[in-house]
Motif scaffolding. Structure first.
Motif, PDB file in Angstrom:
ATOM      1  N   MET A   1       0.686  -1.539   0.362  1.00  4.80           N
ATOM      2  CA  MET A   1       0.038   0.043   0.298  1.00  4.80           C
ATOM      3  C   MET A   1       1.094   1.254   0.344  1.00  4.80           C
ATOM      4  SD  MET A   1      -3.071  -0.878   2.672  1.00  4.80           S
ATOM      5  CE  MET A   1      -4.004   0.048   2.893  1.00  4.80           C
ATOM      6  N   THR A   2       1.995   1.595   0.440  1.00  6.59           N
ATOM      7  CA  THR A   2       3.086   2.431   0.717  1.00  6.59           C
ATOM      8  C   THR A   2       3.669   2.757  -0.559  1.00  6.59           C
ATOM      9  OG1 THR A   2       3.437   2.613   3.505  1.00  6.59           O
ATOM     10  CG2 THR A   2       4.835   3.687   1.443  1.00  6.59           C
ATOM     11  N   ALA A   3       4.144   1.707  -1.254  1.00  8.73           N
ATOM     12  CA  ALA A   3       4.341   1.910  -2.442  1.00  8.73           C
ATOM     13  C   ALA A   3       3.735   2.164  -3.890  1.00  8.73           C
ATOM     14  CB  ALA A   3       4.868  -0.276  -3.195  1.00  8.73           C
ATOM     15  N   HIS A   4       2.100   2.079  -3.399  1.00  9.10           N
ATOM     16  CA  HIS A   4       0.847   2.388  -4.343  1.00  9.10           C
ATOM     17  C   HIS A   4       0.225   3.592  -3.820  1.00  9.10           C
ATOM     18  CE1 HIS A   4      -0.739   1.082  -7.746  1.00  9.10           C
ATOM     19  NE2 HIS A   4      -2.273   0.810  -7.034  1.00  9.10           N
ATOM     20  N   GLY A   5       0.912   4.738  -3.207  1.00 11.58           N
ATOM     21  CA  GLY A   5       0.466   5.701  -3.096  1.00 11.58           C
ATOM     22  C   GLY A   5      -0.447   6.050  -2.359  1.00 11.58           C
ATOM     23  N   GLN A   6      -0.615   4.578  -1.684  1.00  7.12           N
ATOM     24  CA  GLN A   6      -1.519   4.859  -0.211  1.00  7.12           C
ATOM     25  C   GLN A   6      -1.044   4.159   1.477  1.00  7.12           C
ATOM     26  OE1 GLN A   6      -3.221   0.883  -1.156  1.00  7.12           O
ATOM     27  NE2 GLN A   6      -5.304   2.498  -2.752  1.00  7.12           N
ATOM     28  N   ALA A   7       0.230   5.126   1.835  1.00  7.21           N
ATOM     29  CA  ALA A   7       0.758   5.599   2.743  1.00  7.21           C
ATOM     30  C   ALA A   7       0.077   5.654   4.385  1.00  7.21           C
ATOM     31  CB  ALA A   7       2.008   6.377   2.884  1.00  7.21           C
ATOM     32  N   ALA A   8      -0.650   6.659   3.792  1.00  8.02           N
ATOM     33  CA  ALA A   8      -1.381   7.494   5.209  1.00  8.02           C
ATOM     34  C   ALA A   8      -2.905   6.105   5.833  1.00  8.02           C
ATOM     35  CB  ALA A   8      -2.544   7.824   4.676  1.00  8.02           C
ATOM     36  N   ALA A   9      -2.776   5.386   4.677  1.00  4.84           N
ATOM     37  CA  ALA A   9      -4.133   4.388   5.091  1.00  4.84           C
ATOM     38  C   ALA A   9      -3.539   3.253   5.211  1.00  4.84           C
ATOM     39  CB  ALA A   9      -5.293   3.553   3.480  1.00  4.84           C
ATOM     40  N   ALA A  10      -1.895   2.739   4.840  1.00 12.10           N
ATOM     41  CA  ALA A  10      -1.279   1.731   5.431  1.00 12.10           C
ATOM     42  C   ALA A  10      -1.034   2.230   6.803  1.00 12.10           C
ATOM     43  CB  ALA A  10       0.201   1.727   4.552  1.00 12.10           C
ATOM     44  N   VAL A  11      -0.602   2.712   7.229  1.00 13.16           N
ATOM     45  CA  VAL A  11      -0.436   3.599   8.425  1.00 13.16           C
ATOM     46  C   VAL A  11      -1.611   2.532   9.510  1.00 13.16           C
ATOM     47  CG1 VAL A  11       0.009   5.261  10.276  1.00 13.16           C
ATOM     48  CG2 VAL A  11       1.184   5.233   8.056  1.00 13.16           C
ATOM     49  N   THR A  12      -2.528   3.368   8.912  1.00 13.15           N
ATOM     50  CA  THR A  12      -3.745   2.689   9.571  1.00 13.15           C
ATOM     51  C   THR A  12      -4.528   1.136   9.277  1.00 13.15           C
ATOM     52  OG1 THR A  12      -4.968   4.707   9.141  1.00 13.15           O
ATOM     53  CG2 THR A  12      -6.469   3.049  10.078  1.00 13.15           C
ATOM     54  N   PHE A  13      -4.107   0.369   8.332  1.00 14.91           N
ATOM     55  CA  PHE A  13      -3.980  -0.664   8.560  1.00 14.91           C
ATOM     56  C   PHE A  13      -3.031  -1.585   9.532  1.00 14.91           C
ATOM     57  CE2 PHE A  13      -2.770  -4.393   6.782  1.00 14.91           C
ATOM     58  CZ  PHE A  13      -4.213  -5.324   6.322  1.00 14.91           C
ATOM     59  N   VAL A  14      -1.465  -1.694   8.922  1.00 17.07           N
ATOM     60  CA  VAL A  14      -0.842  -2.081  10.105  1.00 17.07           C
ATOM     61  C   VAL A  14      -0.916  -1.839  11.305  1.00 17.07           C
ATOM     62  CG1 VAL A  14       1.303  -0.147   9.414  1.00 17.07           C
ATOM     63  CG2 VAL A  14       1.513  -3.305   9.265  1.00 17.07           C
ATOM     64  N   THR A  15      -1.401  -0.811  12.040  1.00 18.62           N
ATOM     65  CA  THR A  15      -1.670  -0.470  13.301  1.00 18.62           C
ATOM     66  C   THR A  15      -2.857  -0.410  14.002  1.00 18.62           C
ATOM     67  OG1 THR A  15      -2.325   1.378  13.212  1.00 18.62           O
ATOM     68  CG2 THR A  15      -0.092   1.850  13.436  1.00 18.62           C
ATOM     69  N   ALA A  16      -3.980  -1.191  13.255  1.00 15.21           N
ATOM     70  CA  ALA A  16      -4.913  -2.077  13.224  1.00 15.21           C
ATOM     71  C   ALA A  16      -4.300  -3.472  13.759  1.00 15.21           C
ATOM     72  CB  ALA A  16      -5.899  -1.691  12.678  1.00 15.21           C
ATOM     73  N   ALA A  17      -4.149  -3.801  13.205  1.00 20.68           N
ATOM     74  CA  ALA A  17      -3.573  -5.699  12.563  1.00 20.68           C
ATOM     75  C   ALA A  17      -2.717  -5.736  13.560  1.00 20.68           C
ATOM     76  CB  ALA A  17      -2.282  -5.175  11.461  1.00 20.68           C
ATOM     77  N   ALA A  18      -1.643  -4.814  14.183  1.00 23.17           N
ATOM     78  CA  ALA A  18      -0.938  -4.596  15.250  1.00 23.17           C
ATOM     79  C   ALA A  18      -1.718  -4.756  17.274  1.00 23.17           C
ATOM     80  CB  ALA A  18       0.361  -3.669  15.479  1.00 23.17           C
ATOM     81  N   ARG A  19      -2.903  -4.231  17.331  1.00 26.39           N
ATOM     82  CA  ARG A  19      -3.056  -4.110  18.008  1.00 26.39           C
ATOM     83  C   ARG A  19      -4.161  -5.009  18.079  1.00 26.39           C
ATOM     84  NH1 ARG A  19      -4.505   1.623  16.319  1.00 26.39           N
ATOM     85  NH2 ARG A  19      -6.528   0.563  15.156  1.00 26.39           N
ATOM     86  N   ARG A  20      -4.725  -6.035  16.880  1.00 23.85           N
ATOM     87  CA  ARG A  20      -5.077  -7.174  17.213  1.00 23.85           C
ATOM     88  C   ARG A  20      -4.874  -8.455  17.845  1.00 23.85           C
ATOM     89  NH1 ARG A  20      -7.561 -11.083  13.441  1.00 23.85           N
ATOM     90  NH2 ARG A  20      -6.738 -10.109  11.269  1.00 23.85           N
ATOM     91  N   LEU A  21      -4.260  -7.980  16.883  1.00 21.75           N
ATOM     92  CA  LEU A  21      -2.838 -10.094  17.023  1.00 21.75           C
ATOM     93  C   LEU A  21      -1.895  -8.932  18.083  1.00 21.75           C
ATOM     94  CD1 LEU A  21      -2.496  -9.802  13.764  1.00 21.75           C
ATOM     95  CD2 LEU A  21      -4.187 -11.438  15.231  1.00 21.75           C
ATOM     96  N   GLN A  22      -2.102  -7.954  19.143  1.00 26.05           N
ATOM     97  CA  GLN A  22       0.132  -8.312  19.999  1.00 26.05           C
ATOM     98  C   GLN A  22      -0.184  -9.132  21.147  1.00 26.05           C
ATOM     99  OE1 GLN A  22       1.261  -3.971  21.005  1.00 26.05           O
ATOM    100  NE2 GLN A  22       0.475  -4.742  23.164  1.00 26.05           N
ATOM    101  N   ASP A  23      -1.569  -9.337  21.626  1.00 24.87           N
ATOM    102  CA  ASP A  23      -1.576 -10.716  22.876  1.00 24.87           C
ATOM    103  C   ASP A  23      -1.340 -11.865  22.135  1.00 24.87           C
ATOM    104  OD1 ASP A  23      -2.345  -8.168  24.747  1.00 24.87           O
ATOM    105  OD2 ASP A  23      -4.464  -8.977  24.178  1.00 24.87           O
ATOM    106  N   ASP A  24      -1.514 -11.837  20.771  1.00 25.71           N
ATOM    107  CA  ASP A  24      -1.709 -13.558  20.376  1.00 25.71           C
ATOM    108  C   ASP A  24       0.226 -13.267  20.560  1.00 25.71           C
ATOM    109  OD1 ASP A  24      -3.935 -14.537  20.719  1.00 25.71           O
ATOM    110  OD2 ASP A  24      -4.960 -14.024  18.854  1.00 25.71           O
TER     111      ASP A  24
END
Length: 412
Positions: free
Chosen positions: A209-232
Protein backbone atom coordinates in the motif's frame (compact mmCIF):
# COMPACT_ATOMS: atom_id res chain seq x y z
CA UNK A 1 28.31 -16.72 -11.32
CA UNK A 2 24.77 -17.71 -10.39
CA UNK A 3 23.88 -20.79 -12.44
CA UNK A 4 20.25 -19.73 -12.97
CA UNK A 5 21.23 -16.30 -14.29
CA UNK A 6 23.93 -17.81 -16.47
CA UNK A 7 21.41 -20.27 -17.92
CA UNK A 8 18.95 -17.43 -18.54
CA UNK A 9 21.60 -15.51 -20.47
CA UNK A 10 22.47 -18.51 -22.61
CA UNK A 11 18.77 -19.05 -23.41
CA UNK A 12 18.32 -15.36 -24.16
CA UNK A 13 21.21 -15.16 -26.61
CA UNK A 14 20.35 -18.49 -28.19
CA UNK A 15 16.86 -17.15 -28.86
CA UNK A 16 18.27 -13.88 -30.19
CA UNK A 17 20.39 -15.87 -32.65
CA UNK A 18 17.30 -17.95 -33.61
CA UNK A 19 18.92 -21.26 -32.68
CA UNK A 20 16.95 -24.14 -31.25
CA UNK A 21 18.36 -25.93 -28.23
CA UNK A 22 19.26 -28.85 -30.51
CA UNK A 23 21.12 -26.52 -32.86
CA UNK A 24 23.14 -25.02 -30.00
CA UNK A 25 23.87 -28.53 -28.79
CA UNK A 26 25.19 -29.43 -32.25
CA UNK A 27 27.37 -26.30 -32.38
CA UNK A 28 28.73 -27.11 -28.93
CA UNK A 29 29.18 -30.83 -29.76
CA UNK A 30 27.07 -31.60 -26.70
CA UNK A 31 23.79 -33.36 -26.09
CA UNK A 32 20.39 -31.73 -26.12
CA UNK A 33 20.07 -32.74 -22.45
CA UNK A 34 23.26 -30.80 -21.67
CA UNK A 35 21.84 -27.60 -23.17
CA UNK A 36 18.48 -28.09 -21.43
CA UNK A 37 20.20 -28.49 -18.09
CA UNK A 38 22.48 -25.52 -18.75
CA UNK A 39 19.60 -23.18 -19.57
CA UNK A 40 17.54 -24.53 -16.69
CA UNK A 41 20.22 -23.63 -14.18
CA UNK A 42 21.15 -27.23 -13.45
CA UNK A 43 24.72 -26.96 -14.71
CA UNK A 44 27.60 -24.53 -14.48
CA UNK A 45 27.16 -23.36 -10.90
CA UNK A 46 30.53 -21.67 -11.42
CA UNK A 47 31.02 -21.71 -15.20
CA UNK A 48 34.38 -22.88 -16.43
CA UNK A 49 35.82 -19.95 -18.37
CA UNK A 50 36.69 -22.09 -21.38
CA UNK A 51 33.11 -23.39 -21.59
CA UNK A 52 31.68 -19.86 -21.21
CA UNK A 53 34.05 -18.68 -23.95
CA UNK A 54 32.96 -21.50 -26.24
CA UNK A 55 29.28 -20.65 -25.70
CA UNK A 56 29.98 -16.96 -26.34
CA UNK A 57 31.72 -17.82 -29.63
CA UNK A 58 28.87 -20.08 -30.76
CA UNK A 59 26.33 -17.36 -30.00
CA UNK A 60 28.45 -14.56 -31.46
CA UNK A 61 28.32 -12.47 -28.28
CA UNK A 62 31.14 -11.08 -26.16
CA UNK A 63 31.99 -12.99 -23.03
CA UNK A 64 31.29 -9.89 -20.94
CA UNK A 65 27.73 -9.58 -22.27
CA UNK A 66 27.11 -13.29 -21.76
CA UNK A 67 28.22 -13.03 -18.14
CA UNK A 68 26.95 -9.59 -17.14
CA UNK A 69 24.34 -8.23 -19.55
CA UNK A 70 21.72 -6.50 -17.32
CA UNK A 71 18.99 -6.92 -19.93
CA UNK A 72 19.13 -10.63 -19.17
CA UNK A 73 19.76 -10.22 -15.44
CA UNK A 74 16.42 -8.45 -14.99
CA UNK A 75 13.06 -10.24 -15.33
CA UNK A 76 11.40 -10.18 -18.71
CA UNK A 77 8.04 -8.43 -18.98
CA UNK A 78 6.55 -11.76 -20.02
CA UNK A 79 7.62 -13.34 -16.72
CA UNK A 80 6.03 -10.59 -14.66
CA UNK A 81 2.88 -10.89 -16.75
CA UNK A 82 2.90 -14.64 -16.13
CA UNK A 83 2.67 -13.94 -12.39
CA UNK A 84 -0.14 -11.47 -13.00
CA UNK A 85 -1.92 -14.05 -15.15
CA UNK A 86 -1.55 -16.70 -12.44
CA UNK A 87 -3.26 -14.42 -9.93
CA UNK A 88 -6.12 -13.93 -12.42
CA UNK A 89 -6.70 -17.65 -13.03
CA UNK A 90 -10.19 -18.77 -12.08
CA UNK A 91 -8.96 -21.45 -9.70
CA UNK A 92 -6.42 -19.17 -7.99
CA UNK A 93 -8.88 -16.30 -7.76
CA UNK A 94 -11.81 -18.34 -6.42
CA UNK A 95 -9.95 -21.08 -4.58
CA UNK A 96 -12.03 -23.69 -6.42
CA UNK A 97 -10.01 -26.41 -8.11
CA UNK A 98 -12.45 -28.67 -9.90
CA UNK A 99 -10.06 -30.76 -11.98
CA UNK A 100 -8.82 -34.20 -10.94
CA UNK A 101 -5.19 -33.18 -10.34
CA UNK A 102 -4.05 -34.35 -6.92
CA UNK A 103 -2.66 -31.62 -4.63
CA UNK A 104 1.03 -31.72 -3.89
CA UNK A 105 1.96 -32.80 -0.36
CA UNK A 106 2.23 -29.98 2.16
CA UNK A 107 5.89 -30.84 2.75
CA UNK A 108 6.59 -30.30 -0.96
CA UNK A 109 4.90 -26.91 -0.79
CA UNK A 110 7.01 -25.96 2.20
CA UNK A 111 10.21 -27.01 0.46
CA UNK A 112 9.40 -25.15 -2.77
CA UNK A 113 8.53 -21.98 -0.88
CA UNK A 114 11.70 -22.23 1.22
CA UNK A 115 13.77 -22.51 -1.96
CA UNK A 116 12.06 -19.49 -3.57
CA UNK A 117 12.25 -17.37 -0.41
CA UNK A 118 15.91 -18.22 0.09
CA UNK A 119 16.61 -17.09 -3.48
CA UNK A 120 14.81 -13.80 -2.80
CA UNK A 121 16.88 -13.13 0.31
CA UNK A 122 20.00 -13.87 -1.71
CA UNK A 123 19.01 -11.04 -4.06
CA UNK A 124 17.76 -13.19 -6.93
CA UNK A 125 14.43 -11.62 -7.83
CA UNK A 126 14.18 -12.30 -11.56
CA UNK A 127 13.94 -16.07 -11.19
CA UNK A 128 10.75 -15.67 -9.16
CA UNK A 129 8.89 -14.81 -12.36
CA UNK A 130 9.26 -18.44 -13.37
CA UNK A 131 8.75 -19.96 -9.89
CA UNK A 132 5.73 -18.09 -8.54
CA UNK A 133 2.97 -19.13 -10.98
CA UNK A 134 3.38 -22.82 -10.15
CA UNK A 135 3.69 -22.10 -6.44
CA UNK A 136 0.47 -20.08 -6.50
CA UNK A 137 -1.46 -22.82 -8.30
CA UNK A 138 -0.08 -25.63 -6.13
CA UNK A 139 -0.75 -23.80 -2.85
CA UNK A 140 -4.28 -22.86 -3.92
CA UNK A 141 -5.07 -26.45 -4.93
CA UNK A 142 -3.74 -27.76 -1.62
CA UNK A 143 -5.83 -25.30 0.38
CA UNK A 144 -8.92 -26.30 -1.61
CA UNK A 145 -8.44 -30.07 -1.38
CA UNK A 146 -6.98 -30.83 2.03
CA UNK A 147 -8.93 -31.04 5.28
CA UNK A 148 -8.17 -30.39 8.93
CA UNK A 149 -4.65 -29.44 9.95
CA UNK A 150 -3.31 -30.00 6.44
CA UNK A 151 -5.76 -27.41 5.10
CA UNK A 152 -4.68 -24.87 7.75
CA UNK A 153 -1.04 -25.49 6.85
CA UNK A 154 -1.84 -25.16 3.14
CA UNK A 155 -3.42 -21.78 3.82
CA UNK A 156 -0.28 -20.76 5.70
CA UNK A 157 1.83 -21.72 2.69
CA UNK A 158 -0.58 -19.97 0.31
CA UNK A 159 -0.42 -16.78 2.34
CA UNK A 160 3.38 -16.92 2.49
CA UNK A 161 3.53 -17.54 -1.27
CA UNK A 162 1.33 -14.50 -1.88
CA UNK A 163 3.59 -12.50 0.46
CA UNK A 164 6.57 -13.51 -1.64
CA UNK A 165 4.67 -12.47 -4.76
CA UNK A 166 4.07 -9.07 -3.15
CA UNK A 167 7.73 -8.70 -2.20
CA UNK A 168 8.90 -9.62 -5.71
CA UNK A 169 6.42 -7.19 -7.28
CA UNK A 170 7.86 -4.38 -5.11
CA UNK A 171 11.34 -5.20 -6.40
CA UNK A 172 10.00 -5.25 -9.97
CA UNK A 173 8.34 -1.85 -9.51
CA UNK A 174 4.80 -3.24 -10.00
CA UNK A 175 2.98 -1.75 -7.02
CA UNK A 176 -0.49 -2.63 -8.32
CA UNK A 177 0.50 -6.28 -8.56
CA UNK A 178 1.97 -6.01 -5.06
CA UNK A 179 -1.31 -4.70 -3.62
CA UNK A 180 -3.31 -7.47 -5.30
CA UNK A 181 -0.99 -10.16 -3.94
CA UNK A 182 -0.86 -8.51 -0.52
CA UNK A 183 -4.63 -8.39 -0.20
CA UNK A 184 -4.91 -12.05 -1.18
CA UNK A 185 -2.20 -12.91 1.38
CA UNK A 186 -4.24 -11.29 4.15
CA UNK A 187 -7.34 -13.27 3.15
CA UNK A 188 -5.44 -16.57 3.06
CA UNK A 189 -3.80 -15.75 6.40
CA UNK A 190 -7.19 -15.30 8.03
CA UNK A 191 -8.19 -18.75 6.73
CA UNK A 192 -5.04 -20.21 8.31
CA UNK A 193 -6.26 -19.17 11.79
CA UNK A 194 -2.62 -18.42 12.70
CA UNK A 195 -1.98 -14.97 14.22
CA UNK A 196 1.70 -15.09 13.26
CA UNK A 197 0.82 -15.62 9.60
CA UNK A 198 -1.88 -12.96 9.86
CA UNK A 199 0.64 -10.43 11.15
CA UNK A 200 3.16 -11.42 8.51
CA UNK A 201 0.60 -10.87 5.75
CA UNK A 202 -0.42 -7.52 7.25
CA UNK A 203 3.13 -6.18 7.19
CA UNK A 204 3.50 -7.15 3.53
CA UNK A 205 0.22 -5.52 2.53
CA UNK A 206 1.26 -2.34 4.35
CA UNK A 207 4.47 -2.31 2.31
CA UNK A 208 2.50 -2.72 -0.92
CA UNK A 209 0.00 0.00 0.00
CA UNK A 210 2.84 2.38 0.80
CA UNK A 211 4.51 1.73 -2.54
CA UNK A 212 1.17 2.21 -4.31
CA UNK A 213 0.57 5.71 -2.96
CA UNK A 214 -1.68 4.65 -0.06
CA UNK A 215 0.74 5.36 2.78
CA UNK A 216 -1.75 6.98 5.18
CA UNK A 217 -4.14 4.06 4.75
CA UNK A 218 -1.23 1.67 5.27
CA UNK A 219 -0.47 3.26 8.67
CA UNK A 220 -4.10 2.84 9.72
CA UNK A 221 -4.22 -0.76 8.51
CA UNK A 222 -0.95 -1.97 9.98
CA UNK A 223 -1.42 -0.34 13.38
CA UNK A 224 -4.93 -1.85 13.58
CA UNK A 225 -3.40 -5.26 12.84
CA UNK A 226 -0.81 -4.72 15.59
CA UNK A 227 -3.50 -3.82 18.14
CA UNK A 228 -5.69 -6.78 17.20
CA UNK A 229 -2.94 -9.38 17.17
CA UNK A 230 -0.50 -8.11 19.80
CA UNK A 231 -1.60 -10.30 22.71
CA UNK A 232 -1.58 -13.45 20.58
CA UNK A 233 1.79 -12.57 19.11
CA UNK A 234 3.38 -11.94 22.49
CA UNK A 235 2.26 -15.46 23.47
CA UNK A 236 3.72 -16.92 20.27
CA UNK A 237 7.37 -16.71 21.24
CA UNK A 238 10.17 -15.50 18.95
CA UNK A 239 8.09 -15.87 15.77
CA UNK A 240 5.40 -13.63 17.24
CA UNK A 241 7.89 -11.03 18.45
CA UNK A 242 9.52 -10.93 15.03
CA UNK A 243 6.34 -10.26 13.05
CA UNK A 244 5.03 -7.84 15.68
CA UNK A 245 8.24 -5.84 15.47
CA UNK A 246 7.98 -5.85 11.68
CA UNK A 247 4.46 -4.38 11.88
CA UNK A 248 5.88 -1.34 13.66
CA UNK A 249 8.78 -1.05 11.20
CA UNK A 250 6.31 -1.02 8.29
CA UNK A 251 4.19 1.54 10.18
CA UNK A 252 7.27 3.76 10.49
CA UNK A 253 7.99 3.59 6.76
CA UNK A 254 4.37 4.22 5.83
CA UNK A 255 4.22 7.18 8.23
CA UNK A 256 7.44 8.65 6.79
CA UNK A 257 6.07 8.26 3.27
CA UNK A 258 2.77 9.88 4.27
CA UNK A 259 4.66 12.79 5.82
CA UNK A 260 6.65 13.39 2.65
CA UNK A 261 3.47 13.35 0.56
CA UNK A 262 1.55 15.77 2.83
CA UNK A 263 1.61 19.46 1.92
CA UNK A 264 -0.22 20.73 5.02
CA UNK A 265 1.41 19.15 8.05
CA UNK A 266 4.45 17.08 7.06
CA UNK A 267 6.36 17.92 10.26
CA UNK A 268 3.47 16.78 12.44
CA UNK A 269 3.25 13.45 10.61
CA UNK A 270 7.02 12.99 10.65
CA UNK A 271 7.13 13.33 14.44
CA UNK A 272 5.26 10.02 14.77
CA UNK A 273 7.94 8.05 12.90
CA UNK A 274 10.46 7.68 15.77
CA UNK A 275 7.71 6.33 18.04
CA UNK A 276 7.00 3.44 15.69
CA UNK A 277 10.72 2.71 15.37
CA UNK A 278 11.12 2.77 19.16
CA UNK A 279 8.30 0.23 19.54
CA UNK A 280 10.06 -2.05 17.06
CA UNK A 281 13.28 -1.62 19.04
CA UNK A 282 11.48 -2.75 22.20
CA UNK A 283 10.39 -5.98 20.56
CA UNK A 284 13.89 -6.51 19.13
CA UNK A 285 15.29 -6.11 22.65
CA UNK A 286 12.82 -8.73 23.91
CA UNK A 287 13.92 -11.05 21.13
CA UNK A 288 17.50 -10.34 22.18
CA UNK A 289 19.29 -11.10 18.93
CA UNK A 290 19.08 -10.92 15.15
CA UNK A 291 17.15 -13.73 13.55
CA UNK A 292 15.41 -14.58 10.30
CA UNK A 293 12.24 -16.18 11.62
CA UNK A 294 9.55 -16.29 8.95
CA UNK A 295 12.06 -14.52 6.66
CA UNK A 296 11.79 -11.27 8.64
CA UNK A 297 15.52 -10.72 9.34
CA UNK A 298 14.11 -9.10 12.47
CA UNK A 299 16.31 -8.00 15.33
CA UNK A 300 18.28 -4.97 16.52
CA UNK A 301 20.29 -4.74 13.29
CA UNK A 302 17.30 -4.72 10.94
CA UNK A 303 15.72 -2.07 13.15
CA UNK A 304 18.81 0.02 12.46
CA UNK A 305 18.36 -0.54 8.72
CA UNK A 306 14.81 0.76 8.94
CA UNK A 307 15.98 3.88 10.80
CA UNK A 308 18.26 4.57 7.87
CA UNK A 309 15.40 4.00 5.42
CA UNK A 310 13.06 6.27 7.39
CA UNK A 311 15.61 9.10 7.40
CA UNK A 312 16.04 8.65 3.65
CA UNK A 313 12.29 8.76 3.10
CA UNK A 314 12.15 12.02 5.07
CA UNK A 315 15.05 13.43 2.97
CA UNK A 316 17.32 13.52 6.02
CA UNK A 317 20.38 12.28 4.19
CA UNK A 318 23.06 13.31 6.68
CA UNK A 319 21.17 11.64 9.54
CA UNK A 320 20.75 8.48 7.47
CA UNK A 321 24.46 8.35 6.67
CA UNK A 322 25.31 8.75 10.36
CA UNK A 323 22.94 5.95 11.43
CA UNK A 324 24.27 3.66 8.69
CA UNK A 325 27.83 4.28 9.85
CA UNK A 326 26.86 3.19 13.37
CA UNK A 327 25.54 -0.25 12.39
CA UNK A 328 28.16 -2.84 13.47
CA UNK A 329 29.81 -4.46 10.46
CA UNK A 330 29.80 -7.91 12.08
CA UNK A 331 26.05 -7.74 12.79
CA UNK A 332 25.37 -6.48 9.29
CA UNK A 333 27.33 -9.37 7.79
CA UNK A 334 24.92 -11.79 9.44
CA UNK A 335 21.92 -10.48 7.50
CA UNK A 336 20.81 -11.91 4.13
CA UNK A 337 22.33 -10.36 1.02
CA UNK A 338 19.05 -8.67 0.05
CA UNK A 339 18.94 -6.80 3.38
CA UNK A 340 22.59 -5.72 3.16
CA UNK A 341 22.27 -4.57 -0.43
CA UNK A 342 19.05 -2.72 0.41
CA UNK A 343 20.86 -0.86 3.18
CA UNK A 344 23.64 0.10 0.79
CA UNK A 345 21.19 1.45 -1.78
CA UNK A 346 19.43 3.42 0.98
CA UNK A 347 22.82 4.76 2.07
CA UNK A 348 23.64 5.73 -1.51
CA UNK A 349 20.39 7.71 -1.72
CA UNK A 350 21.27 9.36 1.59
CA UNK A 351 24.72 10.27 0.29
CA UNK A 352 23.13 11.86 -2.77
CA UNK A 353 20.82 13.83 -0.50
CA UNK A 354 23.81 14.95 1.57
CA UNK A 355 25.77 16.04 -1.51
CA UNK A 356 28.19 13.10 -1.34
CA UNK A 357 27.52 11.97 -4.88
CA UNK A 358 30.85 10.29 -5.57
CA UNK A 359 30.49 8.33 -2.33
CA UNK A 360 27.04 7.28 -3.56
CA UNK A 361 28.59 5.77 -6.69
CA UNK A 362 31.02 3.69 -4.64
CA UNK A 363 28.25 2.58 -2.29
CA UNK A 364 26.14 1.45 -5.25
CA UNK A 365 29.08 -0.53 -6.60
CA UNK A 366 29.40 -2.24 -3.22
CA UNK A 367 25.68 -3.07 -3.31
CA UNK A 368 26.01 -4.38 -6.86
CA UNK A 369 28.76 -6.72 -5.72
CA UNK A 370 26.41 -8.18 -3.10
CA UNK A 371 23.18 -8.39 -5.10
CA UNK A 372 23.41 -7.14 -8.70
CA UNK A 373 19.65 -7.21 -9.29
CA UNK A 374 19.08 -4.80 -6.39
CA UNK A 375 21.06 -2.19 -8.34
CA UNK A 376 20.67 -2.79 -12.07
CA UNK A 377 17.04 -3.96 -12.13
CA UNK A 378 15.14 -2.07 -9.43
CA UNK A 379 13.42 1.06 -10.76
CA UNK A 380 14.21 3.11 -7.64
CA UNK A 381 17.93 2.37 -7.89
CA UNK A 382 18.01 3.03 -11.62
CA UNK A 383 16.43 6.43 -10.89
CA UNK A 384 19.23 7.11 -8.43
CA UNK A 385 21.88 6.23 -11.02
CA UNK A 386 20.18 8.53 -13.53
CA UNK A 387 20.04 11.33 -10.93
CA UNK A 388 23.75 10.95 -10.26
CA UNK A 389 24.45 11.09 -13.99
CA UNK A 390 22.45 14.29 -14.37
CA UNK A 391 23.82 15.95 -11.22
CA UNK A 392 27.40 14.99 -11.95
CA UNK A 393 30.12 13.48 -9.78
CA UNK A 394 33.78 14.17 -9.21
CA UNK A 395 36.00 13.39 -12.22
CA UNK A 396 37.57 10.44 -10.39
CA UNK A 397 34.13 8.76 -10.11
CA UNK A 398 32.89 9.47 -13.64
CA UNK A 399 34.20 6.24 -15.15
CA UNK A 400 32.64 4.11 -12.41
CA UNK A 401 29.33 5.94 -12.83
CA UNK A 402 29.39 5.40 -16.61
CA UNK A 403 29.76 1.69 -16.00
CA UNK A 404 26.73 1.73 -13.73
CA UNK A 405 24.72 3.68 -16.29
CA UNK A 406 25.56 1.07 -18.94
CA UNK A 407 24.75 -1.91 -16.70
CA UNK A 408 21.42 -0.34 -15.71
CA UNK A 409 20.54 -0.03 -19.39
CA UNK A 410 20.16 3.76 -19.13
CA UNK A 411 20.87 6.17 -21.99
CA UNK A 412 24.40 7.54 -21.80
Amino acid sequence: MDRIQFGRRVAYWRSRRRYSQQELASLMRRSLRWVEQLEGGLRQADPNLSVANEIAMCLDVTLDRLLHDPAVLCPADSEIEAVRAALARHDVLTGRCDDDTAPVPVAVLQSALWHARTGFQAGRFAQLGAQLPKLLVDATRAAARYEGDDRLEAYRQLSLTLELTEAAAIKWGSSDLAVTAGQRAVTAAERSEDPVIQASAARHLADAMTAHGQAAAAVTFVTAAARRLQDDLLRSGPDGLSVLGMLFLKAAMAQATAAEADDDRPDVLARAVPGFLDQADEHAARLGHDDNLLWTSFGPTNCGLYRVAAHVQLSEGADAVAVAAGIPALALAGLPRERRAHLLTDRAIAEKQAGLRSDAVDTLLEAEGLAPEEVVCRPRTKRLVEDLRLLGVEPTAEGRLRGLVDRCGLPG
